[in-house]
Design a protein around this motif. Structure first.
Motif, short mmCIF file in Angstrom:
data_model
loop_
_atom_site.label_atom_id
_atom_site.label_comp_id
_atom_site.label_asym_id
_atom_site.label_seq_id
_atom_site.Cartn_x
_atom_site.Cartn_y
_atom_site.Cartn_z
N UNK A 282 0.78 -1.23 0.00
CA UNK A 282 0.00 0.00 0.00
C UNK A 282 0.81 1.28 0.00
N UNK A 283 2.12 1.19 -0.17
CA UNK A 283 2.99 2.36 -0.19
C UNK A 283 3.61 2.52 -1.58
N UNK A 284 3.91 3.77 -1.94
CA UNK A 284 4.53 4.04 -3.24
C UNK A 284 6.03 3.77 -3.20
N UNK A 285 6.49 2.98 -4.17
CA UNK A 285 7.91 2.71 -4.38
C UNK A 285 8.22 3.20 -5.79
N UNK A 286 9.02 4.25 -5.89
CA UNK A 286 9.18 4.97 -7.15
C UNK A 286 10.64 4.92 -7.59
N UNK A 287 10.85 4.39 -8.80
CA UNK A 287 12.19 4.38 -9.40
C UNK A 287 12.29 5.53 -10.39
N UNK A 288 13.30 6.34 -10.22
CA UNK A 288 13.47 7.52 -11.07
C UNK A 288 14.29 7.20 -12.31
N UNK A 289 14.14 8.04 -13.32
CA UNK A 289 14.91 7.90 -14.56
C UNK A 289 16.30 8.51 -14.34
N UNK A 290 16.66 9.53 -15.07
CA UNK A 290 18.01 10.10 -14.93
C UNK A 290 17.94 11.62 -14.81
N UNK A 291 19.08 12.17 -14.39
CA UNK A 291 19.29 13.61 -14.43
C UNK A 291 20.67 13.83 -15.04
N UNK A 292 20.81 13.39 -16.28
CA UNK A 292 22.08 13.52 -16.98
C UNK A 292 22.82 12.23 -17.20
N UNK A 293 22.25 11.09 -16.76
CA UNK A 293 22.88 9.80 -16.99
C UNK A 293 22.56 9.25 -18.36
N UNK A 294 23.12 8.08 -18.65
CA UNK A 294 22.89 7.46 -19.96
C UNK A 294 21.41 7.10 -20.10
N UNK A 295 20.83 7.35 -21.27
CA UNK A 295 19.46 6.94 -21.57
C UNK A 295 19.42 5.46 -21.90
N UNK A 296 18.41 4.75 -21.37
CA UNK A 296 18.21 3.33 -21.68
C UNK A 296 16.74 3.12 -22.05
#
Length: 350
Positions: A282-296
């Protein structure tokens, strides 16, 4: 506590028909009384040219920002732009999910990278609190540099009535740290030679530790104490690089979840360079993208992003901000931002 005058007197969303001289005493009396601010107007009867909703005001609201991974081949200028955009947004503090430097086997190069990151982070008008990722901590040389330059690899902080737990998910024994670091160096060499698609096939990329990291017994006990000693907070945020819950047998992580109990909390992590929202218990677990890292992009939603979090009396409100859309008053990205590629579909050569 006195309320801020601008919250009452200078809100742009309402029509104020009274004179400035008439407004000032009213503002002062509400501010000093501790009451929530009211919209002042002279429309007495009949319809009014605005909706019935009350102003979205909470004197105790906490507003902070999050940025994500810089690594895998940091793209020049993106983190600098993120800092300029954050300065426009004016958060109270800034946190992150690790992988702040590229890493190296040479201490001189590690120190150079930290000096570069620190210099750029210091441009933030809000304090920036560091989280370690595998690029920052996954060998003895990197760990030593972190501890000498930055101090503890895991810690907690309380800001007003919000608790932040900052984890080290590379908290392996020295022996295992060396084994993983060796495999990682081999995998990075493959990525540089043949691309990140081949990296995914390496032994390192398929280790359980690459997905889940590690939380030691000592770190788990520390976080449990921090949770117990801050039982009166409004919200708890957990910041880390990898996802230890991906290994359901990691008892040290399960103990932290058990200690959190029924309190409201949110988890932010990174590492995979793609955005993902899931829920666990019932809790949010959020994976972030990047802030200047390699795009995948082949692995999921890929972008350069920031996160804006507001904690108020009704809960925690999370807004994902694409850096490509945060513009200054001229309608352009600040600084050199107009020349940067911030989404993979716009920069196929990245």
């Amino acid at each position: 506590m006195k309320q801020l005058a601008w919250a009452l007197c200078l809100t742009p969303k309402v029509l104020l028909l009274a004179t400035a001289a008439a407004l000032l005493p009213a503002c002062t009396s509400v501010i000093e009384s501790g009451l929530e601010p009211q919209v002042l107007h002279e429309v007495q009867d009949g319809p009014r040219p605005w909706t019935d909703a009350a102003p979205n005001y909470d004197a105790d609201a906490v507003r902070f920002a999050i940025f994500s991974d810089l690594t895998g081949g940091e793209r020049a200028g993106v983190f600098e732009l993120a800092v300029e955009q954050l300065n426009l947004l004016r958060p109270e503090l800034v946190v992150n999910v690790g992988d702040l430097i590229e890493g190296s086997q040479e201490r001189v190069e590690i120190d150079r990278q930290w000096a570069s990151f620190n210099e750029r982070a210091q441009e933030s008008v809000a304090p920036v609190f560091y989280t370690g990722g595998n690029h920052d901590l996954l060998d003895q040389q990197l760990r030593t540099a972190w501890e000498e330059r930055l101090g503890p690899r895991y810690y907690h902080l309380r800001y007003r009535d919000v608790l932040f737990l900052v984890f080290d998910t590379e908290d392996h024994s020295f022996e295992r740290l060396g084994e993983i670091a060796k495999l990682r160096q081999q995998a990075i060499a493959v990525a540089k030679e043949s691309g990140w698609g081949e990296f995914a096939k390496t032994e390192y990329a398929n280790l359980p530790e690459d997905e889940t990291g590690m939380i030691s017994e000592a770190q788990s006990a520390y976080m449990q104490r921090a949770i117990a000693n801050n039982s009166d907070v409004r919200w708890t945020f957990l910041l880390m690089h990898k996802a230890p819950w991906a290994n359901n047998n990691m008892s040290t992580w399960l103990a932290v979840e058990d200690a959190l109990g029924e309190r409201p909390f949110t988890v932010f992590h990174g590492h995979r360079h793609t955005y993902q929202h899931t829920q666990r218990n019932g809790r949010d677990y959020i994976r972030l993208a990047t802030t200047g890292g390699v795009f995948l992009p082949e692995s999921g939603t890929s972008m350069d992003q920031l996160v804006w979090v507001t904690v108020d009396k009704s809960g925690a409100h999370i807004a994902n901000l694409k850096m490509s859309g945060i513009l200054d008053k001229t309608g352009k990205r600040p600084g050199n931002g107009e020349h940067l590629c911030l989404e993979p579909q716009d920069c196929p050569g990245e």
